[in-house]
Design a protein around this motif. Structure first.
Motif, PDB file in Angstrom:
ATOM      1  N   GLU A   1     -14.258 -15.568  -4.992  1.00  0.00           N
ATOM      2  CA  GLU A   1     -15.242 -14.720  -5.647  1.00  0.00           C
ATOM      3  C   GLU A   1     -15.730 -15.368  -6.942  1.00  0.00           C
ATOM      4  O   GLU A   1     -14.936 -15.818  -7.775  1.00  0.00           O
TER       5      GLU A   1
ATOM      6  N   SER B   1     -13.176   0.241   2.849  1.00  0.00           N
ATOM      7  CA  SER B   1     -13.311  -0.905   1.942  1.00  0.00           C
ATOM      8  C   SER B   1     -13.146  -2.181   2.756  1.00  0.00           C
ATOM      9  O   SER B   1     -12.600  -2.156   3.873  1.00  0.00           O
TER      10      SER B   1
ATOM     11  N   ASP C   1       0.577 -11.986   5.349  1.00  0.00           N
ATOM     12  CA  ASP C   1       0.402 -11.598   3.944  1.00  0.00           C
ATOM     13  C   ASP C   1      -0.625 -12.452   3.203  1.00  0.00           C
ATOM     14  O   ASP C   1      -0.835 -12.265   2.003  1.00  0.00           O
TER      15      ASP C   1
ATOM     16  N   ARG D   1     -17.716 -10.384   1.355  1.00  0.00           N
ATOM     17  CA  ARG D   1     -16.843  -9.401   2.004  1.00  0.00           C
ATOM     18  C   ARG D   1     -17.664  -8.153   2.313  1.00  0.00           C
ATOM     19  O   ARG D   1     -18.620  -7.848   1.618  1.00  0.00           O
TER      20      ARG D   1
ATOM     21  N   PRO E   1      -7.618  -9.173   0.817  1.00  0.00           N
ATOM     22  CA  PRO E   1      -8.068  -8.930  -0.557  1.00  0.00           C
ATOM     23  C   PRO E   1      -6.897  -8.789  -1.530  1.00  0.00           C
ATOM     24  O   PRO E   1      -5.926  -8.084  -1.264  1.00  0.00           O
ATOM     25  N   GLY E   2      -7.002  -9.507  -2.639  1.00  0.00           N
ATOM     26  CA  GLY E   2      -5.948  -9.485  -3.643  1.00  0.00           C
ATOM     27  C   GLY E   2      -4.800 -10.418  -3.363  1.00  0.00           C
ATOM     28  O   GLY E   2      -3.893 -10.556  -4.188  1.00  0.00           O
ATOM     29  N   GLY E   3      -4.819 -11.076  -2.201  1.00  0.00           N
ATOM     30  CA  GLY E   3      -3.750 -11.990  -1.832  1.00  0.00           C
ATOM     31  C   GLY E   3      -3.985 -13.393  -2.358  1.00  0.00           C
ATOM     32  O   GLY E   3      -4.993 -13.675  -3.022  1.00  0.00           O
TER      33      GLY E   3
ATOM     34  N   ASP F   1      -7.416 -15.125  -1.723  1.00  0.00           N
ATOM     35  CA  ASP F   1      -8.621 -14.446  -2.201  1.00  0.00           C
ATOM     36  C   ASP F   1      -9.028 -15.072  -3.540  1.00  0.00           C
ATOM     37  O   ASP F   1      -8.817 -14.493  -4.604  1.00  0.00           O
TER      38      ASP F   1
END
Length: 452
Positions: free
Chosen positions: A234, A169, A201, A276, A226-228, A231
Motif C-alpha cells: 500500500e 471488507s 497466516d 484490494r 490484510p495486516g499480515g 501486506d
C-alpha cells in the motif's frame, strides 16, 4: 434492428459487444479509454482463462492470440510449512494436468485488440466515462442498456445482496508484477503450469505464464492477508520498489519460487498493480432516475476475490450466457422479469465460483488439508482439483463437506492402490506394495496438518 448500449470495455463488455455484433444487432460500446491508452497503460488483471471460457472466445472467432500465448497444461499447489531459521519449507507440492489448455493474455493486449476489431466490424465506439445521468438520457434511445464497468458512480446503481455477500471488507491485499526472465520450475521444466503457493497466516503467491506486448512473460501475484507480513504494497508507486518487495517476500516465504526468479525484470513500466476490494454479490438490476432499467454484467454484480483465478472466466461465461438470453428473447421487451431470468441463468454457474472462492479465503479445515496432502500422492486427486478451476461446480461433489471428501479420498486411495498392485504384478521384483499408497497419503496429510 435492435439497439444495444454496453458500458465498459473489459472481458465481458467487449466479448458481449462482439457477440451481439456478429448476430446483427446495432451495438454502441462506451469506454473511458481509447485502445491506444489501454495498450500503453498499467496492467489491469492477472487473468488465467481455462478451457470452457476460452471456448466462448473461439466460438466468436476472437481468440486472436491462441497461437502466441503459452499453452498452460497444468496447475500446481505448494503449501509452506512453519518457519525455520532458513525460512519456510515446502510440506506439500504437486501439479495436476489440465484436460484442456489454459492461457493468460495481458488484458492491455487483448482489450485493445478487441476494441479495434469491434470498430473494424462496424461497431460504434464512444470514448466517454459514462455517468448515471448519461444513462438516464440514453435509456429511451436503446432497447437494452448493459453496464459492464462498475467502478465509481455506476456501481451505486446496484445494491449489495447481503444474503450472498458474507464479507464486508477486503479479504486480501493484491500485488501484481509482470516479469521477463523467470526460469522454469525444476520439478517440471517442460510443462507450463500455474503455480499456487499457500503460506498459512501470510497469504498466497500465484505464478503464471502469460503473453504480453513484449512476448512471453510470467505474472507474480501476491494475495496477502490484510495486516499480515505480506501486506506491504500500500502506497508503493515505484515499479522497481514494487518488484523488489515481491521478490523479498518470495525469498522468505516461498524460496522454491524465488530460486527461479533471481534474474527477473519487469516487462515494462506499467507492469505492476496493487489494490484490494471486497467480494460482493449485487442486485443485477439498476434503476435510473427516469425509471429506466439497466442490467449489470459479470463482476459489476458478482465480484469475487482473484484468489481462485475466476475473474476473466466468469466474465466470459457471463457474456456468453447473456448473449444467448438476448438472442433467444427475440423482439420482446427487455423488461425486469427478463433481466432477473437472465441473471439467474448466469448465477446458476456463478454461484459455484462465489462459494468456492469465499471458502478458499478462509483458513482450510482439516478435511481440505488432507485433500491437498493426498493430491501429492494420488495424481487422480491432483487432476480433479486442478480441473475444478475450469468447472468449479465439481467442488460440490468432494470439497466442502468432510464426509464427501473422506468418501472421495477412500475411493481414490483404493483406485491408486489397485493400480500400484497391477503394476507390481508386471514387475520382476514385485514392485511397490499397494499398502504403501495409503501410508504415503497419511504421511503427506500429517505434514500438511503442520500448517494449521
Amino acid at each position: 434492428m435492435r439497439r444495444m448500449l454496453i458500458v465498459g470495455a473489459g472481458q465481458s463488455g467487449l466479448q458481449l459487444a462482439l457477440g451481439l455484433q456478429a448476430q446483427g444487432y446495432e451495438v454502441t460500446l462506451m469506454s473511458n479509454r481509447t485502445a491506444d491508452e489501454i495498450r500503453v497503460g498499467r496492467v489491469m488483471s492477472t487473468q488465467c482463462m481455462f478451457h470452457t471460457a476460452l471456448q466462448h472466445e473461439r466460438d466468436l472467432e476472437i481468440n486472436f492470440w491462441e497461437e502466441q500465448a503459452p499453452r498452460i497444461q497444468g496447475l500446481g499447489v505448494s503449501v509452506a510449512g512453519p518457519v525455520t531459521p532458513l525460512g519456510h519449507p515446502r510440506l506439500v507440492d504437486w501439479v495436476g494436468e489440465l484436460d484442456g489448455c489454459a492461457q493468460s493474455v495481458d488484458q492491455r493486449l487483448k482489450m485493445a485488440g478487441w476494441m479495434d476489431a469491434f470498430e473494424r466490424r462496424g461497431g460504434r465506439l464512444v470514448i466517454h466515462g459514462a455517468t448515471v445521468s448519461d444513462l438516464n438520457f440514453l435509456a429511451e434511445r436503446y432497447d437494452l442498456l448493459l453496464v459492464a464497468a462498475g467502478k465509481g458512480e455506476l456501481g451505486s446503481l446496484f445494491g449489495r445482496d447481503a444474503t450472498r455477500s458474507p464479507y464486508t471488507s477486503p479479504q486480501r491485499a493484491l500485488a501484481v508484477a509482470y516479469v521477463h526472465g523467470l526460469a522454469p520450475r525444476l520439478e517440471h521444466p517442460d510443462l507450463e503450469a500455474v503455480r499456487c503457493n499457500l503460506v498459512p497466516d501470510v497469504g498466497e503467491l500465484y505464478v503464471m505464464p502469460a503473453l504480453t506486448a513484449s512476448g512471453r512473460a510470467d505474472i507474480l501475484f501476491w494475495e496477502a492477508i490484510p495486516g499480515g507480513p505480506a501486506d506491504v504494497f500500500e502506497g508503493v508507486t515505484d515499479p522497481s520498489e514494487h518488484l523488489a518487495l515481491t521478490l523479498e517476500l518470495m525469498e522468505w516465504f516461498t524460496p522454491w519460487e524465488y530460486g527461479r526468479a533471481t534474474r527477473v525484470e519487469l516487462t515494462d513500466a506499467g507492469g505492476t498493480l496493487s489494490g484490494r476490494y471486497t467480494p460482493t454479490v449485487r442486485d443485477p438490476i439498476g434503476r435510473l432516475p427516469g425509471g429506466g432499467l439497466v442490467l449489470g454484467v459479470a463482476d459489476v454484480v458478482v465480484t469475487n476475490d482473484p484468489l481462485t483465478g475466476q475473474g476473466s472466466n466468469s466474465a466470459a461465461k457471463c457474456a456468453a450466457s447473456y448473449l444467448a438470453s438476448i438472442v433467444e428473447h427475440g423482439d420482446r421487451p427487455f423488461d425486469e422479469a427478463w433481466m432477473r431470468r437472465t441473471f439467474a441463468r448466469f448465477w446458476a454457474t456463478a454461484r459455484h465460483v462465489t462459494k468456492w472462492t469465499n471458502a478458499m479465503l478462509a483458513p482450510p479445515p482439516d478435511h481440505i488439508v488432507r485433500l491437498l496432502g493426498a493430491a501429492g500422492q494420488l495424481p487422480a486427486v491432483a487432476h480433479r482439483f486442478a480441473n475444478g478451476f475450469d468447472d468449479p461446480a465439481d467442488f460440490e461433489n468432494f470439497f466442502y463437506e468432510p464426509d464427501k471428501t473422506a468418501a472421495y479420498l477412500e475411493e481414490a486411495e483404493a483406485a491408486g492402490a489397485a493400480e500400484v498392485a497391477e503394476d507390481a504384478e508386471d514387475a520382476e521384483d514385485g514392485g511397490t506394495d499397494a499398502a504403501d499408497v495409503g501410508d504415503a497419503i497419511d504421511t503427506a496429510s500429517e505434514a500438511a496438518e503442520q500448517v494449521g
